[in-house]
Design a protein around this motif. Structure first.
Motif, PDB file in Angstrom:
ATOM      1  N   PRO A 111      -0.361  -0.875  -5.744  1.00  0.00           N
ATOM      2  CA  PRO A 111      -1.750  -0.425  -5.847  1.00  0.00           C
ATOM      3  C   PRO A 111      -1.874   0.747  -6.828  1.00  0.00           C
ATOM      4  O   PRO A 111      -0.883   1.416  -7.129  1.00  0.00           O
ATOM      5  N   HIS A 164       0.846  -1.190   0.000  1.00  0.00           N
ATOM      6  CA  HIS A 164       0.000   0.000   0.000  1.00  0.00           C
ATOM      7  C   HIS A 164       0.882   1.240   0.000  1.00  0.00           C
ATOM      8  O   HIS A 164       2.094   1.147   0.189  1.00  0.00           O
ATOM      9  N   THR A 215      -6.278   1.613   0.335  1.00  0.00           N
ATOM     10  CA  THR A 215      -6.196   0.328  -0.377  1.00  0.00           C
ATOM     11  C   THR A 215      -4.904  -0.382   0.011  1.00  0.00           C
ATOM     12  O   THR A 215      -3.817   0.189  -0.097  1.00  0.00           O
ATOM     13  N   SER A 216      -5.036  -1.597   0.485  1.00  0.00           N
ATOM     14  CA  SER A 216      -3.864  -2.352   0.935  1.00  0.00           C
ATOM     15  C   SER A 216      -4.004  -3.792   0.465  1.00  0.00           C
ATOM     16  O   SER A 216      -5.090  -4.366   0.511  1.00  0.00           O
TER      17      SER A 216
END
Ligand SMILES: [Zn+2]
Length: 306
Positions: free
Chosen positions: A93, A63, A143-144
């Motif tokens: 990402p 991330h 977002t990871s």
């Protein structure tokens, strides 16, 4: 054996003993190696290991929080200064491409090697020599992703002595038999290759987590031979935080690992509070109460083989 070296094991900020996130994986029989996350100062950490940026071939970013990516530009620039020619692939990402290209543009960083940046998403599967890597979407404030590394099975040993005893002529027939095919001999006999090949060895399966508050998200690919996952706090400390962050506790991780059939659990990305005050053992003790397998807390330059 595949080699893993922890290059940074602290959450958020470095301490005297621990740098921010980075993890190296060097597959067996390979000079090229892979990096998972690249916190600031990762290139300095590398100097204290046998690894060199020169042979780095792939980088995976979980991330875009700074403690996981701020080391990228410096590392790329240094790799360029070494006149490295091996192409480099970066997987991360959405946003990673713009982030890197913007810095490279303004600092006029021209690299002598081919750089490819791929933006990944949930369930992206990557196929590389000897392994595949699957992306798992995690739960964090941005977002990871996590990565599941699945090494290929190794075929069973071909029993040459038995083949010779059966009077099979050496040569192309052997390769067919090694693949488990049935071959017809010049004298009319037919031989089933599976009778000459031992049991295949199952490839190792490793879960590598980014920041996440729900380790059970790794369930679809369980069980794991090894799971490396953040355990930022003990449960007690987490429960007493004035403000909650989307991270996992040692207890929560251990319970999830127990459910998923993890054999070897490594707690990573630990809050600086444990390192600074000599309280690291509290994390492992808590995990042990909820997990039966091997469990330990990662430290910088810890090296393991799997
Ligand atoms: Zn982090």
């Amino acid at each position: 054996m595949n080699k893993i070296i922890f290059l940074g094991t602290s959450a958020g900020v470095p301490t005297r003993n621990r740098n921010v996130s980075a993890l190296a994986l060097q597959p067996e029989n390979s000079k090229a190696w892979m990096l998972f996350d690249c916190g600031e100062g990762t290139q300095h950490q590398l100097l204290k290991t046998s690894l060199s940026a020169y042979n780095l071939s792939r980088i995976f970013i979980t991330h875009l929080h700074g403690d996981h990516v701020y080391g990228l530009c410096g590392l790329l620039a240094s790799k360029g200064m070494q006149r490295a020619e091996m192409p480099l692939e970066i997987y991360g990402p959405p946003g990673i491409k713009e982030m890197l290209e913007t810095v490279m543009k303004f600092s006029q960083l021209n690299l002598p090697f081919d750089l490819k940046i791929f933006e990944i998403s949930k369930d992206t599967t990557m196929r590389f020599e000897g392994m595949r890597i699957v992306v798992v979407e995690l739960s964090h404030s941005i977002t990871s992703y996590g990565f599941v590394v699945i090494f290929d099975d190794t075929p069973g040993r071909f029993d040459i002595e038995k083949a010779k005893a059966l009077g099979i002529p050496e040569g192309p027939l052997y390769s067919k038999l090694k693949r488990g095919e049935t071959v017809k001999l010049p004298d009319g006999r037919s031989i089933d290759g599976r009778d000459l090949v031992g049991v295949p060895k199952k490839g190792r399966r490793i879960a590598i987590g980014g920041d996440n508050d729900d380790p059970l998200l790794f369930s679809p690919f369980a069980p794991y031979d090894l799971m490396i996952h953040e355990a930022t706090y003990t449960q007690y400390d987490f429960d007493h935080l004035p403000r909650k962050f989307k991270h996992t506790t040692a207890k929560q991780l251990a319970e999830a690992a127990q459910k998923m059939g993890v054999e070897w659990l490594i707690l990573n990305h630990i809050s600086p509070r444990y390192d600074k005050k000599g309280r690291v053992s509290e994390l492992v003790e808590e995990a042990k109460r909820h997990f039966d397998g091997n469990v330990e807390v990662a430290y910088d330059f810890m090296q393991i083989e799997i």
